[in-house]
Design an enzyme around this catalytic site. Structure first.
Site: not given
Ligand code: BG6
Length: 493
Positions: A182, A244
Site C-alpha cells: 500500500h 514498504h
Molecule cells: C502495514 C504494517 O503494512 O503498514 C503495519 O503491517 C504498519 O505494521 C502499517 O503499521 C503502516 O502503514 P500506514 O499506511 O498506516 O503508515
C-alpha cells in the site's frame, strides 16, 4: 448480462477477514471514501466474510460502530446509508470449503455478472487455505475476470514466497493477481515519480556525482496493537523493510521507465533490486541492526514494552526496529549508501525520504564566519504531512557574510484539499484492473533476496535482542551504520 452492467468490472467485492485490523482500519474507510467520491459503480456489492455468527443487520451495526469515528460526516448521512446497503455478511471459516460454497451461492450468476474481487485481508498463514478453497468452490472462474488481492508480506522468506506464487498460478492467471504494497498508493510516493521525471531541474542531480547518501525512515508511534499473533512471527524486517521500505528505495533509485505502464515500471524496479550489493554473511552485523521496544513513554503517557504486549511470547526476540545499509552497484548509484530504518513506538509518526547532497567542491566561504556549511537536502515527507522541501543557503541581509538555511517548500496539498489514505487509489485500481501500482512476483523475489542474508543471520541469533525505550528514536547503535562521521539520522523535516 443485465443492461447497464459493464462486464469488465467486478460486481462483487469479497473481504476475507472483514472484522480484522486491516479491514476495519483501512479497507472499509477507503471503500467509503470511494462511495463519497461516487467512484463505486451502482452494481457493486460487498460481501464481508468472517467467523462471527452474525446476520447482515448485525454486520451493518458493527460497521456503523467501527466507522463512526473514521468517517468525516458521520454515519447518518444518505451516502453512508447507500454504502451500508451494498454490504451483506457471510459467516464462514477460512479453512472450510463449505463456507466458500455458501459464499458462491450468494454471488451473482454468470448470466448477470460473476466477476468478483477476493481481498485476502487475513494473516499470511491463511493465504494458501483461501486460495485452495476459492478453487475448490469454483470461485476462481471465469479465469481472467475475477481478481484476488494479497497483502504483504508475500511469503516469509524467498522459498515460501516462491511456493505461494506457484500455488497462486495453479489457480489464477497472472492478470487476476494483485500483490499489494500500500505504500505505492501513498501520494508522496506517486509524487516522487512526478518530481523526478516531470522536472528537468532534478534529474541531472539525481546520481552519485551530487548525492552523498539517502535516508528512508518510516517511524511509527503505535505499537503492535492487537496483532501479536502475526507480528511476533514476522518482525519489522518482514513487516516493513522487505516490502514498504524496499519499494520506496526502488522508486527513489529507478531509471525513468519507457512508459508509465505496469511492466515498464516493474522492469525498472527489478533492475534496481538486482543491482543491490548482496550482503555477505560475515558483513550482516555491519549492515543491519535490530532492536525491540522496552517500556517508555510517548507524548507523556507511559506505554508498555513489547514483551508486555498481549499475546507476545515470553522472552520473544522479535525485532520492532530495524536499520540497514544498502549499496546499489550501478552507474547511477555506485558508492552512495542508502540507509533504511523503521520502528514501532518511536516518538511520533514520521515517514520520509531524506536525500543529502554533497558539499560544494570548493569551500569558498572558509575564511568567512560561515566555516562549514550544511549541505543541501531534499526532504520528501510521506506522513503525517505530505510535502517536498529543498534546503538551500541564502545570504542573510546585512553587512556580514552570513547565511541562513532556507526551506523551499513545495507542499502540494492546498488547504481545501483532503488527503486520502493509499488504499482508495489501490482499491479503485483493483476494481478497474490497473496493475501498475501492484507488484510483479520478480520484484518480491528480488526484495527477499536482498534481505535474505539478514533474515538468516537473525534466525539463528535467538538468544538476545537489544532494546530501546518506547518513545525514543531507536537504539543509539543505529548510528554505527553510517559511513562517515558527518552523517547522522535526520528525524526532523
Ligand atoms: C502495514 C504494517 O503494512 O503498514 C503495519 O503491517 C504498519 O505494521 C502499517 O503499521 C503502516 O502503514 P500506514 O499506511 O498506516 O503508515
Amino acid at each position: 448480462m443485465s443492461p447497464g452492467i459493464d462486464d469488465s468490472l467486478p460486481c462483487t467485492f469479497v473481504i476475507f477477514g472483514a472484522t480484522g485490523n486491516l479491514a476495519t482500519n483501512k479497507l472499509l474507510p477507503a471503500l467509503y471514501h470511494l462511495e463519497m467520491a461516487a467512484r463505486l459503480s451502482e452494481s457493486l456489492n460487498v460481501v464481508a466474510f468472517s467467523r462471527r455468527p452474525w446476520n447482515d443487520d448485525e454486520w451493518r451495526e458493527f460497521m456503523r460502530e467501527v466507522l463512526a469515528d473514521k468517517v468525516k460526516d458521520g454515519v447518518d448521512t444518505p451516502v453512508f446509508k447507500r454504502f451500508l446497503a451494498r454490504f451483506s455478511y457471510q459467516q464462514g471459516d477460512l479453512r472450510d470449503v463449505a463456507s466458500y460454497e455458501a459464499l458462491a451461492k450468494r454471488l451473482p450468476t454468470a448470466d448477470d455478472c460473476s466477476n468478483a474481487v477476493f481481498y485476502l485481508a487475513v494473516k499470511p498463514a491463511e493465504f494458501s487455505a483461501v486460495i485452495r478453497n476459492l478453487e475448490a468452490a469454483g470461485l476462481n472462474k471465469p479465469r481472467g475476470r475475477s481478481r484476488v488481492v494479497l497483502e504483504k508480506p508475500f511469503g516469509e522468506d524467498i522459498e515460501s514466497a516462491r511456493m505461494l506464487n506457484q500455488l497462486l498460478h495453479q489457480h489464477f492467471d497472472e492478470e487476476q493477481i494483485f500483490r499489494i504494497d500500500h505504500f505505492l498508493g501513498k501520494e508522496t510516493v506517486q509524487n516522487l515519480l512526478v518530481f523526478r521525471f516531470a522536472n528537468t531541474l532534478i534529474e541531472p542531480l539525481w546520481n552519485r556525482n551530487f548525492i552523498d547518501h539517502v535516508q528512508i525512515t518510516v517511524a511509527e508511534s503505535i505499537g503492535i496493537e492487537d496483532r501479536a499473533d502475526y507480528y511476533d512471527h514476522a518482525g519489522a524486517l518482514r513487516d516493513m523493510l522487505q516490502n514498504h521500505l524496499m519499494q520506496l528505495l526502488t522508486v527513489v533509485a529507478m531509471e525513468p521507465p519507457a512508459a508509465l505502464e505496469a511492466d515498464a515500471m516493474h522492469d525498472e524496479k527489478v533492475k534496481v533490486l538486482r543491482s543491490i550489493r548482496p550482503i555477505a554473511k560475515r558483513a550482516v552485523h555491519a549492515h543491519a541492526i535490530r532492536a525491540q521496544y522496552a517500556r517508555g513513554s510517548i507524548d507523556g503517557e507511559p506505554v508498555p514494552g513489547y514483551q508486555q504486549e498481549v499475546d507476545v511470547e515470553p522472552n520473544s526476540v522479535t525485532e520492532t526496529f530495524v536499520a540497514a545499509k544498502f549499496y546499489i552497484d550501478n552507474w547511477r548509484w555506485r558508492g552512495v549508501p542508502f540507509y533504511l530504518r523503521t520502528g514501532k513506538r518511536m516518538p511520533r509518526q514520521a515517514s520520509m525520504i531524506a536525500i543529502r547532497f554533497r558539499h560544494p567542491p570548493q569551500q569558498l566561504f572558509r575564511e568567512t564566519p560561515l566555516e562549514t556549511l550544511e549541505p543541501n537536502w531534499i526532504l520528501l515527507s510521506i506522513q503525517p504531512e505530505e510535502s517536498m522541501r529543498m534546503e538551500i543557503h541564502v545570504k542573510q541581509p546585512g553587512l556580514d557574510m552570513d547565511t541562513r538555511l532556507m526551506q523551499m517548500n513545495a507542499s502540494f496539498l492546498k488547504t481545501d484539499e483532503q488527503t486520502l489514505d493509499a488504499y482508495e487509489t489501490l482499491l479503485l485500481d483493483v476494481i478497474e484492473g490497473d496493475r501498475s501500482l501492484f507488484l510483479r512476483f520478480d520484484e518480491i523475489e528480488w526484495a527477499w533476496r536482498v534481505v535474505d542474508p539478514i533474515l538468516k543471520h537473525w534466525t539463528v541469533e535467538r538468544e538476545y535482542i537489544p532494546t530501546y525505550a518506547a518513545g525514543s528514536w531507536g537504539p543509539a547503535d543505529a548510528n554505527r551504520l553510517f559511513d562517515s562521521d558527518d552523517q547522522t539520522w535526520r528525524n526532523e523535516l
